[in-house]
Structure formats: structure tokens, C-alpha cells
Design an enzyme around this catalytic site. Structure first.
Site, mmCIF file in Angstrom:
data_model
loop_
_atom_site.group_PDB
_atom_site.id
_atom_site.type_symbol
_atom_site.label_atom_id
_atom_site.label_comp_id
_atom_site.label_asym_id
_atom_site.label_seq_id
_atom_site.Cartn_x
_atom_site.Cartn_y
_atom_site.Cartn_z
ATOM 1 N N TRP A 35 15.519 30.745 -28.294
ATOM 2 C CA TRP A 35 15.646 29.741 -29.364
ATOM 3 C C TRP A 35 14.333 29.020 -29.596
ATOM 4 O O TRP A 35 13.638 28.677 -28.636
ATOM 5 C CB TRP A 35 16.704 28.726 -28.921
ATOM 6 C CG TRP A 35 16.645 27.429 -29.641
ATOM 7 C CD1 TRP A 35 15.790 26.395 -29.390
ATOM 8 C CD2 TRP A 35 17.454 27.021 -30.741
ATOM 9 N NE1 TRP A 35 16.014 25.366 -30.271
ATOM 10 C CE2 TRP A 35 17.042 25.721 -31.108
ATOM 11 C CE3 TRP A 35 18.496 27.626 -31.458
ATOM 12 C CZ2 TRP A 35 17.631 25.006 -32.156
ATOM 13 C CZ3 TRP A 35 19.078 26.911 -32.496
ATOM 14 C CH2 TRP A 35 18.658 25.626 -32.835
ATOM 15 N N ASP A 38 11.344 22.865 -33.754
ATOM 16 C CA ASP A 38 10.135 22.301 -34.374
ATOM 17 C C ASP A 38 8.804 22.904 -33.904
ATOM 18 O O ASP A 38 8.606 23.104 -32.701
ATOM 19 C CB ASP A 38 10.008 20.809 -34.041
ATOM 20 C CG ASP A 38 11.299 20.061 -34.141
ATOM 21 O OD1 ASP A 38 12.276 20.620 -34.644
ATOM 22 O OD2 ASP A 38 11.325 18.905 -33.695
ATOM 23 N N GLN A 54 9.262 23.860 -29.899
ATOM 24 C CA GLN A 54 10.453 23.548 -29.120
ATOM 25 C C GLN A 54 11.116 24.873 -28.780
ATOM 26 O O GLN A 54 11.367 25.703 -29.674
ATOM 27 C CB GLN A 54 11.391 22.658 -29.953
ATOM 28 C CG GLN A 54 10.832 21.266 -30.184
ATOM 29 C CD GLN A 54 10.907 20.433 -28.915
ATOM 30 O OE1 GLN A 54 11.953 19.922 -28.571
ATOM 31 N NE2 GLN A 54 9.796 20.292 -28.215
ATOM 32 N N PHE A 97 10.550 17.070 -25.534
ATOM 33 C CA PHE A 97 10.808 17.102 -26.975
ATOM 34 C C PHE A 97 9.491 17.184 -27.748
ATOM 35 O O PHE A 97 8.419 17.250 -27.172
ATOM 36 C CB PHE A 97 11.623 15.864 -27.378
ATOM 37 C CG PHE A 97 13.104 16.030 -27.195
ATOM 38 C CD1 PHE A 97 13.636 16.981 -26.329
ATOM 39 C CD2 PHE A 97 14.000 15.224 -27.900
ATOM 40 C CE1 PHE A 97 15.012 17.127 -26.173
ATOM 41 C CE2 PHE A 97 15.371 15.357 -27.753
ATOM 42 C CZ PHE A 97 15.880 16.304 -26.889
ATOM 43 N N SER A 98 9.618 17.109 -29.060
ATOM 44 C CA SER A 98 8.477 17.411 -29.942
ATOM 45 C C SER A 98 7.289 16.498 -29.736
ATOM 46 O O SER A 98 7.424 15.355 -29.292
ATOM 47 C CB SER A 98 8.919 17.344 -31.395
ATOM 48 O OG SER A 98 9.611 18.524 -31.691
HETATM 49 C C1 FRU Z 1 13.837 17.592 -34.650
HETATM 50 C C2 FRU Z 1 14.146 17.183 -33.234
HETATM 51 C C3 FRU Z 1 13.109 16.225 -32.712
HETATM 52 C C4 FRU Z 1 13.210 16.416 -31.231
HETATM 53 C C5 FRU Z 1 13.471 17.887 -31.127
HETATM 54 C C6 FRU Z 1 14.339 18.272 -29.964
HETATM 55 O O1 FRU Z 1 14.264 18.852 -35.005
HETATM 56 O O2 FRU Z 1 15.445 16.642 -33.186
HETATM 57 O O3 FRU Z 1 13.302 14.899 -33.129
HETATM 58 O O4 FRU Z 1 12.023 16.035 -30.601
HETATM 59 O O5 FRU Z 1 14.106 18.283 -32.325
HETATM 60 O O6 FRU Z 1 14.366 19.648 -29.800
#
Ligand code: FRU
Length: 494
Positions: A35, A38, A54, A97-98
Site C-alpha cells: 500500500w 501520500d 506513506q 505519518f507524512s
Molecule cells: C493524508 C494523511 C495524512 C497522514 C497520512 C497517514 O492522506 O491522512 O494527514 O499523515 O495520510 O498515512
């Protein structure tokens, strides 16, 4: 030090990545396996462009977030590098996360990301804590810094949310690092906060760059801020958006705010707010500045609402858009595929001034990995046409339809019959106009997608298509006479 969790991801990649090549899009990036969502850390580093994303390698569903890693010189060929980050510390066990990346003055590569920690409360509810963390490396291996998290609740403005505080976009300006970070303020709606640091480790809060006040969605995710053609631009991806006319669709949307950022207060004064991409599959864009001065954007070509919908046999989920060059013309954001794509154009077939009145197809105009531009103008001045339709990825059973109506000045894209194996939203309609009576549609198709650029980048719309790759026919139809020019290239990857 490579943690056990990161080593496990890298071993998994070594074992499975080489086997998936033929299932992949020809020139759109996926995780190869598993998977992705972002784009992260899209930035130049030592003469190449790095991109992280991600990533959950072990399944085609979202899971504890890692950062996958690739790099490129031409935005089309991507070299895979081993996974860069895994959720392996106390402050990011819930996911890395991002975030973003920048080259440090001493040549090291700085990654800034959101560390998520989930804590189960006495009432059984899980509460997430989101903080900002850094990892420093050499373009392949990264060390999480012992001072992590470098930004946490202590540097939040009053009323700021510790649960929704994420997606730092970092850049250098003068002597300082700056970061734009998504947050929620006391009214529950999104804000973009600006932070500053001299060393990327000690950060101070500066100001609210822009606040949504519940006007464009709620939480604003994945900010990006940059100068473009004399304007300042903020890109955000709002959650829980309500539709506004045909400009903004509901749900996880995308918004571009254009204006001027006051350099003292770091506040954005808005001149214009518009959608970035009008398609069904576009989210969380991120940009970089190339050495030759181009602002290039890439985004997740997917939507959260449909992220569990794919043909069962595919071993990856999630693709990136083509990287796109941005500009501002007449106060509006324009975007076009990076010019590097043109190097991959093969055989050209073109037609000029073909009269379409009813259904037509043209010899040689077909294919699934193509770059095709169609210019449409009225064929009879005294009797305007009612609509023009372009069918792509067509066979006896499947097609995807792009329809223009001059009376309503709208384009509708409909993938209902594309073979998508789920009952989801399959159409999108958006504003489009003619210039001196002409409409220009550039359609870039890959095995699993269609990206449409209208009038040399005045608007763009991205769509995932799971139509069998054997469906290659293209046809045109109209109600009333139109004259059409067609220029089609096969895209040939080597
Ligand atoms: C956006 C998001 C970000 C977060 C990430 C988690 O698509 O929700 O805000 O950092 O995906 O995977």
C-alpha cells in the site's frame, strides 16, 4: 542503526519487489508491492530528486505507516531504494505519518515527519498524539534524532489540537528552516501553522499561515507553501469537505489558495481559492523546485473513500500522479505534465480538421499508454454543436467517456463502464471553457489511469481506471458538427 522493524520491511522488499514488474503501470509510480498513500519528502538531494511515500509493504490496505523511498533524475524513471523509516520508537509506534525533506547546509538529508502515538484511555477509546520528528541521513539510511519529538504540544498555540497535528512541509529560507504544519484550532477546523528553527531541532511557533474557519472542509492535511510566478501559493487537502458548486467535490478534497504571504506575520492574504485537480483520484500533493527553476507537483492518485476498491488480483494499492509543472496565469493555477514525458513519445499519428457529426473513429488513434491531444471547434458557425464526446479505453464492453458541453461550459468524465469492480462514485463534472471557440483536451493514459489536462493546463483531472489493458479503442461523437484535430503519441518506456 537499522531497527528490527525497518530491517523486516527491507527484507520483505528484497524478497517480493522483483516479481511484480509486469503488473505495474508503465510510467506511474506505485510502491511495487503493498500500500502507498501520500507523497513525502519530494525534494532535490545531491543532484537527484528523492521521493518518499506513506507505505505499508505487507498488505494492500493502510497499516502502520513506514516511509518507502525512490529517486529519479527525469521524473519518469524511478530507482527503488530501501524503505527509509519504520514505526519503531515510542513516539512513532502508531506510524511515521507524512512529512517532507530538505538538504542541510552540511550536505546531510533531513526528513521531518509526524510521529503518532496511540494511547488507550480508561473508557476504552484510543487517543492519538501527533508530534513532529526528524531523521537525518545520507540519501539511503536515516537516524531518528535523540531529541525527538522536536515539536509537540508545548509549541502549539492555545486551543491547538494534539490529536490532529501533522504533515510538516519543511524548507530553508535565509538562515532558518521553516515548517508549515496542519492543525485544528479551537473551533475544530483546520489551520496551517508556521514554525521556525535555526538548526532543525529547536523549533518556535511563528503564526497561523491560514485558517479554514469551517469554510473549506475541516482538518487541513498535507500543506505545501511556495512562491510561484510572483504569488504565494498554499496547497491543502481538507477532510470532510462539503461540495461547493462544481468547483469543490465533497469528502477528501484538494484546495489551492493563491495570494500574498506577509513576510513579517507569515499570514496569507488570499486573492483566489480554486480546486487543484477536478478528478476522482487526487490527494495530498507535494511540490519541489527543480534546478532549472520549475515548481513540480506530485500527488497520490487515489481517494480515501475508494482506497479499498481494486481488482482482487493486484498486488499493489495506490499510485502517484505524473509529476506536473505548475505556473500561474491570469491569477489561476495551471499544471501540465513534466516536459520530460515528451522524451518517451514514440510513433506520432495526427489528423487536422476532421469533421465529426455523429460517431467516428480514426485509423491509428487508439492505445492505452498514450499522450493524445484533441482540439475541438465548431464545425458549423450557424448551428452550434450541443456536445462532444471522447471515448477511451474502449472495447465491446468497456469505455470511459469525456464529454464537453459548450452551453453549460462543463466537462464530465464518466468511468461507470470502465470495469471498476465496485459500486462507487464514477463521474465528475467540472467547469471548462473554450478559448476563441476552441477546447483542447490532453489525455495521458497509462495501464491503470487517465489524466486529463484542459486548455494547456487550465484545469486537470485524474482518474484511476481498472479497465482490461486490451481495451484500446478511442472514438469520438458529437451532437452537431465539430472540427477536430488529433495528435497522438504512444508512450514507450524503456
Ligand atoms: C493524508 C494523511 C495524512 C497522514 C497520512 C497517514 O492522506 O491522512 O494527514 O499523515 O495520510 O498515512
Amino acid at each position: 542503526m537499522i531497527s528490527k522493524a525497518l530491517q523486516k520491511a527491507r527484507d520483505f522488499e528484497k524478497k517480493y519487489l522483483p516479481y511484480t514488474h509486469s503488473e505495474q503501470p508503465a510510467f506511474h509510480l506505485t510502491g511495487g508491492i503493498g500500500w502507498i498513500n501520500d507523497p513525502n519528502g519530494f525534494a532535490p538531494y545531491k543532484g537527484e530528486y528523492h521521493l518518499f511515500f506513506q507505505y505499508y509493504p505487507y498488505d494492500t490496505k493502510w497499516g502502520p505507516m513506514h516511509w518507502g523511498h525512490v529517486k529519479t533524475r527525469d521524473f519518469i524513471h524511478w530507482e527503488r531504494l530501501p524503505a527509509a523509516l519504520a514505526p519503531d520508537t515510542e513516539y512513532d509506534r502508531g506510524g511515521c505519518f507524512s512529512g517532507s525533506a530538505v538538504e542541510m547546509p552540511d550536505g546531510r538529508h533531513l526528513l521531518m515527519y509526524t510521529g503518532v502515538r496511540n494511547i488507550r484511555r480508561r473508557n476504552g477509546k484510543i487517543q492519538a498524539f501527533q508530534t513532529q520528528c526528524v531523521a537525518i541521513g545520507d540519501g539511503v539510511d536515516y537516524e531518528k534524532h535523540p531529541l525527538n519529538p522536536v515539536i509537540d504540544a508545548r509549541q502549539l498555540p492555545e486551543g491547538g489540537s494534539t490529536e490532529d497535528f501533522r504533515d510538516p512541509k519543511v524548507w530553508r529560507e535565509g538562515e532558518y528552516y521553516y515548517a508549515a504544519i496542519g492543525n485544528r484550532c479551537a473551533d475544530g477546523s483546520g489551520t496551517i501553522l508556521i514554525y521556525r528553527s535555526a538548526d532543525a531541532l529547536n523549533w518556535e511557533y511563528v503564526n497561523v499561515l491560514s485558517a479554514c474557519h469551517n469554510q473549506y472542509g475541516r482538518m487541513w492535511e498535507c500543506p505545501d507553501v511556495f512562491e510561484l510566478d510572483g504569488k504565494d501559493v498554499l496547497l491543502v487537502s481538507p477532510q470532510e469537505m462539503a461540495a461547493i458548486g462544481l468547483e469543490f467535490h465533497p469528502g477528501n478534497a484538494n484546495v489551492c489558495l493563491i495570494g500574498h504571504v506577509d513576510r513579517e506575520s507569515f499570514h496569507l492574504m488570499r486573492d483566489r481559492v480554486q480546486a487543484i485537480d477536478y478528478g476522482l483520484d487526487f490527494y495530498a500533493p507535494q511540490t519541489l523546485l527543480t534546478e532549472d527553476g520549475r515548481r513540480v507537483m506530485i500527488a497520490w492518485m487515489q481517494n480515501w473513500e475508494t482506497a479499498s476498491c481494486k481488482p482482487q488480483e493486484l498486488r499493489f494499492m495506490g499510485q502517484m500522479t505524473l509529476p506536473r509543472e505548475l505556473s500561474i496565469r491570469g491569477g489561476r493555477l495551471y499544471q501540465n505534465p513534466v516536459r520530460e514525458l515528451e522524451k518517451f513519445r514514440g510513433v506520432k499519428i495526427d489528423y487536422y480538421n476532421v469533421l465529426v457529426n455523429g460517431e467516428t473513429s480514426l485509423r491509428g488513434i487508439s492505445g492505452r499508454c498514450i499522450d493524445m491531444t484533441i482540439t475541438v471547434r465548431p464545425g458549423n458557425e450557424s448551428s452550434p454543436y450541443k456536445w462532444f464526446r471522447l471515448y477511451v479505453a474502449r472495447d465491446g464492453e468497456h469505455f470511459t467517456l469525456i464529454r464537453f458541453r459548450p452551453d453549460t461550459s462543463t466537462i464530465k468524465v464518466d468511468r461507470t463502464h470502465s470495469g471498476f469492480p465496485h459500486d462507487i462514485v464514477n463521474t465528475r463534472e467540472f467547469p471548462a471553457r473554450t478559448h476563441n471557440g476552441e477546447l483542447k483536451l490532453r489525455v495521458i493514459m497509462d495501464r491503470y489511469s487517465l489524466e486529463l489536462f484542459v486548455n494547456d493546463g487550465e484545469s486537470a483531472a485524474s482518474f484511476v481506471l481498472y479497465t482490461p489493458v486490451e481495451a484500446t479503442a478511442v472514438s469520438f461523437s458529437s451532437d452537431g458538427a465539430v472540427l477536430v484535430d488529433v495528435e497522438k503519441y504512444d508512450l514507450e518506456m524503456n
